[in-house]
Design an enzyme around this catalytic site. Structure first.
Site, short mmCIF file in Angstrom:
data_model
loop_
_atom_site.label_atom_id
_atom_site.label_comp_id
_atom_site.label_asym_id
_atom_site.label_seq_id
_atom_site.Cartn_x
_atom_site.Cartn_y
_atom_site.Cartn_z
N ILE A 59 35.11 -67.53 116.81
CA ILE A 59 34.89 -66.97 115.46
C ILE A 59 36.04 -67.36 114.54
O ILE A 59 35.82 -67.69 113.37
CB ILE A 59 34.73 -65.45 115.53
CG1 ILE A 59 33.64 -65.13 116.51
CG2 ILE A 59 34.56 -64.83 114.16
CD1 ILE A 59 32.43 -64.46 116.13
N CYS A 60 37.26 -67.33 115.03
CA CYS A 60 38.41 -67.70 114.20
C CYS A 60 38.30 -69.17 113.78
O CYS A 60 38.50 -69.51 112.62
CB CYS A 60 39.71 -67.46 114.95
SG CYS A 60 39.99 -65.74 115.45
#
Length: 167
Positions: A59-60
């Site tokens: 996600i990052c």
């Protein structure tokens, strides 16, 4: 003291999350070449702080890729991707992924950004890392928009951040 969740479990954060209308506090972080970078270095521009735990999570990495694409079309706007990752890891990621429109910054060396902005995880398995958040700072140095993402494993609201820059 704010809190978020990780896999549905509450996680406390150190400090108070910055609020819209406040003057953005200056900070110094470390660039990929190990040189210092301060918010005051880009005074007079719109700034998007894309804050997250680590580039080594899906996600990052996705958030950096998405903001990189969006930043290409945002005049007078600088996007900062901020984590506690070492600058060496940020360099490897940005080079591999072709990240050219975002400035990757590490909070590994200086210790006041995370608590001044209220995004340091203060307990649990991610202790010391940064929570996922987006802060938009206007050209006047005031915070225009904030999002402390309630679940660390969720993506931020990219569209709301972009609207804050336009509005």
């Amino acid at each position: 003291m704010a809190s978020v969740t990780l896999n549905g479990q509450p996680v406390k954060l150190a400090g108070e999350f910055i609020k819209p209308g406040e003057v953005a506090l200056d900070f110094t972080l470390t660039k990929r070449d190990l040189s210092p970078f301060s918010l005051s270095d880009i005074k007079g521009k719109n700034v998007v702080l894309n804050i997250f735990p680590s580039l080594d999570t899906g996600i990052c990495a996705t958030s950096v890729r998405k903001f990189n694409k969006m930043a290409a079309d945002m005049p007078d706007t600088v996007v900062l991707a901020i984590s506690k990752d070492l600058p060496f890891a940020q360099e490897r990621f940005c080079t591999t992924e072709g990240i050219e429109n975002v400035i990757a910054l590490s909070d590994f060396r200086f210790s006041d950004f995370d608590t001044n902005y209220g995004i340091q995880i203060s307990e649990g398995p991610m202790l010391g890392l940064l929570a996922r958040a987006v802060v938009v700072i206007g050209k006047d140095g005031r915070v225009k928009y904030t999002e402390l993402v309630p679940e660390i494993k969720q993506e931020p609201n990219y569209e709301a951040a972009l609207e804050a820059i336009k509005g």
